[in-house]
Design an enzyme around this catalytic site. Structure first.
Site, mmCIF file in Angstrom:
data_model
loop_
_atom_site.group_PDB
_atom_site.id
_atom_site.type_symbol
_atom_site.label_atom_id
_atom_site.label_comp_id
_atom_site.label_asym_id
_atom_site.label_seq_id
_atom_site.Cartn_x
_atom_site.Cartn_y
_atom_site.Cartn_z
ATOM 1 N N SER A 1 29.872 -98.954 69.413
ATOM 2 C CA SER A 1 29.037 -98.666 68.251
ATOM 3 C C SER A 1 28.513 -97.229 68.325
ATOM 4 C CB SER A 1 27.904 -99.695 68.170
ATOM 5 O OG SER A 1 27.223 -99.616 66.933
ATOM 6 N N ASP B 1 33.216 -106.880 59.917
ATOM 7 C CA ASP B 1 32.049 -106.110 60.365
ATOM 8 C C ASP B 1 31.296 -105.593 59.139
ATOM 9 O OD1 ASP B 1 30.248 -104.235 61.426
ATOM 10 O OD2 ASP B 1 31.618 -103.689 63.040
ATOM 11 N N HIS C 1 30.590 -107.306 63.768
ATOM 12 C CA HIS C 1 30.105 -106.256 64.662
ATOM 13 C C HIS C 1 29.582 -106.845 65.971
ATOM 14 C CE1 HIS C 1 28.964 -102.019 65.083
ATOM 15 N NE2 HIS C 1 27.881 -102.429 65.714
#
Length: 369
Positions: free
Chosen positions: A175, A253, A284
């Site tokens: 991320s 996501d 995610h």
């Protein structure tokens, strides 16, 4: 719409003492509060993690015999910004490959302890995972410049400890950690890079780029208006990498859209491209949990491919053929956490099921939040 968003961002900048870095810090970083652990040093100066959650501490103590298969050390490093950051280092006996792990924005290394332990044992690699300034036991406040200083300090520590970065160091960014990973990976020679649910840039997470800058929406879009101060510019940095790159993302996501992964793939130099691991239905938060067996299989294959420097890049991926979860897998996809509705709030500690050989002993503790 573009003009409205640009105006809103301008108001945020004005309310933050005209400092873009303060705006980035406000929306990009959510360190666990309180931290999940502290660092306790013995009279000999040897550090160890002490977990705030008694259940977590008990669970860690219960797998001490498994952890003894590795050498686990805790270090405190001084960064160029004069902050003291915590490094958790798992060393697998007799191996050279080291993964330098940069985590996501709403976790610390205490939350990831079990997963990192599993990863080191399953892949037979060394893992160096650190907390950004302001996270865990690290001092200071998190910032974009801070995470770059943090990863630089870890890199220098590993090199000073004897790690040959060009032949043995693999960068792994999850991320927002993809920003630190590509910042370093575009500056030094490393063995490989893994990008786990990465972003193209900070503004593109908040506001998708318009189709063209010549359109009204394009000219007014924050991506165009604030192009020179767009935080975490991964799209520019990935063009400068010189090693194989594996990109991992889920098609469901809703925090960082899967299109970010594909944009980065196409911006990556052709000789560095490796077929992305695109997981149909994964979010995610559950990249690893969605199909742990396939995740470890893909990671092993990528690390093995790094042994052949002349490996040819695979063909461009077909999005319609995104990876499906195996029907034999017992992993069940999770729904996205309600906290994902918050801007820049990806919280995805990958506490997936442990390797089967350790099922009886390694059991991740549920998230505190």
């Amino acid at each position: 719409m573009g003009c409205a968003m640009s105006t809103a961002i301008l108001c945020l900048i004005c309310n933050s003492s005209c400092s873009i870095s303060k705006v980035v810090s406000r929306f990009a970083f959510f360190p666990p509060s309180p931290p999940t652990y502290s660092v306790e040093e013995s009279p000999e100066g040897v550090g160890r993690l002490v977990f705030a959650n008694p259940e977590m501490q008990a669970a860690v103590d219960s797998v001490a015999h498994v952890a003894q298969l590795l050498q686990i050390t805790v270090h405190t490093l001084l960064t160029s910004r004069k902050q003291r950051i915590t490094l958790l280092h798992f060393k697998y006996p007799g191996v050279q490959t080291t993964l330098l792990w940069s985590h996501a924005n709403a976790m610390d290394i205490g939350e990831m302890y079990f997963f990192l332990l599993q990863l080191a044992l399953n892949l037979r690699v060394n893992i160096a995972a650190y907390d950004y300034s302001g996270y865990g036991a690290s001092t200071g406040r998190p910032s974009e410049a801070g995470i770059y200083s943090d990863i630089q300090a870890v890199y220098e520590h590993l090199v000073d400890s004897g790690v040959n970065a060009a032949s043995d160091l693999v960068l792994y960014g999850q991320s927002v950690g993809s920003a630190a990973t590509l910042w370093l990976g575009s500056r030094v020679q490393v063995r490989g890079i893994v990008l786990h649910t990465p972003l193209t840039s900070g503004l593109r997470v908040l506001v998708p780029a318009a189709d063209g800058c010549c359109s009204i929406a394009g000219c007014c879009s924050p991506v165009c208006v604030y192009a020179l101060c767009d935080p975490f510019p991964n799209m520019r940095r990935i063009k400068r990498v010189e090693c194989p790159v594996l990109i991992i993302h889920g098609t469901s996501d809703t925090t960082i859209d899967c299109s970010h992964a594909m944009s980065l793939y196409h911006k990556c130099p052709a000789e560095c491209q490796r077929d992305p691991y695109i997981i149909r239905g994964a979010t995610h938060d559950n990249i690893v949990e969605f199909d742990p067996e396939r995740y470890f299989e893909k990671m092993r294959a990528f690390l093995s491919s790094l042994e052949d420097r002349d490996a040819r890049p695979l063909a461009a991926p077909n999005m319609s053929a995104a990876v499906q979860p195996r029907t034999t897998s017992t992993a069940q996809p999770r729904t996205t956490s309600t906290t994902d509705a918050r801007p820049w709030r990806p919280r995805s500690p990958p506490h997936g099921p442990p390797p089967q050989a350790f099922d009886p002993v390694i059991k991740p503790v549920a998230s505190r939040r």
